[in-house]
Design a protein around this motif. Structure first.
Motif, short mmCIF file in Angstrom:
data_model
loop_
_atom_site.label_atom_id
_atom_site.label_comp_id
_atom_site.label_asym_id
_atom_site.label_seq_id
_atom_site.Cartn_x
_atom_site.Cartn_y
_atom_site.Cartn_z
N LYS A 4 0.84 -1.18 0.00
CA LYS A 4 0.00 0.00 0.00
C LYS A 4 0.88 1.24 0.00
O LYS A 4 1.93 1.26 0.62
N LYS A 5 0.47 2.28 -0.69
CA LYS A 5 1.21 3.53 -0.70
C LYS A 5 0.72 4.38 0.46
O LYS A 5 -0.48 4.59 0.62
N LEU A 6 1.65 4.85 1.25
CA LEU A 6 1.31 5.71 2.37
C LEU A 6 1.76 7.13 2.06
O LEU A 6 2.81 7.34 1.46
N ASN A 7 0.96 8.11 2.46
CA ASN A 7 1.31 9.50 2.24
C ASN A 7 2.24 10.04 3.31
O ASN A 7 2.64 11.19 3.26
N MET A 8 2.55 9.24 4.32
CA MET A 8 3.39 9.72 5.41
C MET A 8 4.65 8.88 5.51
O MET A 8 4.68 7.73 5.09
N ARG A 9 5.67 9.49 6.08
CA ARG A 9 6.95 8.82 6.28
C ARG A 9 7.38 9.04 7.72
O ARG A 9 6.81 9.87 8.43
N LEU A 37 0.03 0.18 8.28
CA LEU A 37 0.08 0.63 9.67
C LEU A 37 1.17 1.69 9.85
O LEU A 37 2.15 1.72 9.11
N VAL A 38 0.97 2.55 10.86
CA VAL A 38 1.99 3.52 11.27
C VAL A 38 2.12 3.48 12.79
O VAL A 38 1.15 3.17 13.49
N LEU A 79 -1.98 13.46 7.65
CA LEU A 79 -0.76 14.24 7.64
C LEU A 79 -1.07 15.71 7.93
O LEU A 79 -2.02 16.27 7.40
N VAL A 80 -0.27 16.33 8.80
CA VAL A 80 -0.45 17.74 9.15
C VAL A 80 0.50 18.56 8.28
O VAL A 80 1.72 18.32 8.28
N CYS A 81 -0.05 19.52 7.55
CA CYS A 81 0.74 20.39 6.69
C CYS A 81 1.51 21.39 7.57
O CYS A 81 0.91 22.04 8.41
N PRO A 82 2.82 21.53 7.38
CA PRO A 82 3.58 22.46 8.22
C PRO A 82 3.26 23.93 7.94
O PRO A 82 3.40 24.77 8.82
N ILE A 111 4.94 19.72 0.78
CA ILE A 111 5.25 19.23 2.14
C ILE A 111 6.64 18.64 2.09
O ILE A 111 6.88 17.68 1.35
N PRO A 112 7.58 19.20 2.86
CA PRO A 112 8.96 18.70 2.79
C PRO A 112 9.06 17.29 3.36
O PRO A 112 8.30 16.90 4.25
N THR A 113 10.02 16.56 2.86
CA THR A 113 10.29 15.22 3.34
C THR A 113 11.03 15.30 4.67
O THR A 113 12.04 16.00 4.76
N ALA A 114 10.52 14.63 5.68
CA ALA A 114 11.16 14.66 7.00
C ALA A 114 12.40 13.80 6.98
O ALA A 114 12.49 12.82 6.26
#
Length: 115
Positions: A4-9, A37-38, A79-82, A111-114
């Motif tokens: 699955k593709k996740l929008n968060m890292r 899962l996250v 995901l929370v936009c900074p 959204i920058p990559t963390a």
């Protein structure tokens, strides 16, 4: 099983939108894309009671109560936009050089990559 593709890292800030921890905000510690899962910092905390165990060198590993974060479904976090500091849906945009960038649907800022 498909991945699955996740929008968060790992390192992204997310807000829980459903479940017992709805409204809680924290950082993603790790993702498990194969299961969707996250693991979010200080969300879905569990306790495990460990027994003291003798190891091979004659010492004893200490027992006690270990507290850890249990994974939650990625569909229950957003995901929370900074830039706008609000939970937002994310779209992906491919740049001219071929890199994929995440774009906030609320404010159209990347959204920058963390990490």
């Amino acid at each position: 099983m498909t991945r699955k593709k996740l929008n968060m890292r790992a390192g992204d800030t997310v807000r829980v939108i459903a479940g017992n921890y709805a409204g809680a905000q924290g950082q993603v510690l790790r993702t498990i894309p194969s299961r969707g899962l996250v693991v979010v910092q200080d969300v879905n905390m569990r306790k495990h009671h460990k027994r003291p165990v003798a190891n091979a060198k004659g010492g004893i590993t200490e027992g006690g109560i270990v507290t850890y974060e249990e994974p939650i479904s990625a569909s229950n976090v957003m995901l929370v936009c900074p830039q706008c500091d609000e939970p937002a849906r994310v779209r992906r945009q491919r740049d001219a050089d071929g890199t994929i960038e995440r774009i906030c649907r609320r404010c159209d800022n990347p959204i920058p990559t963390a990490g």
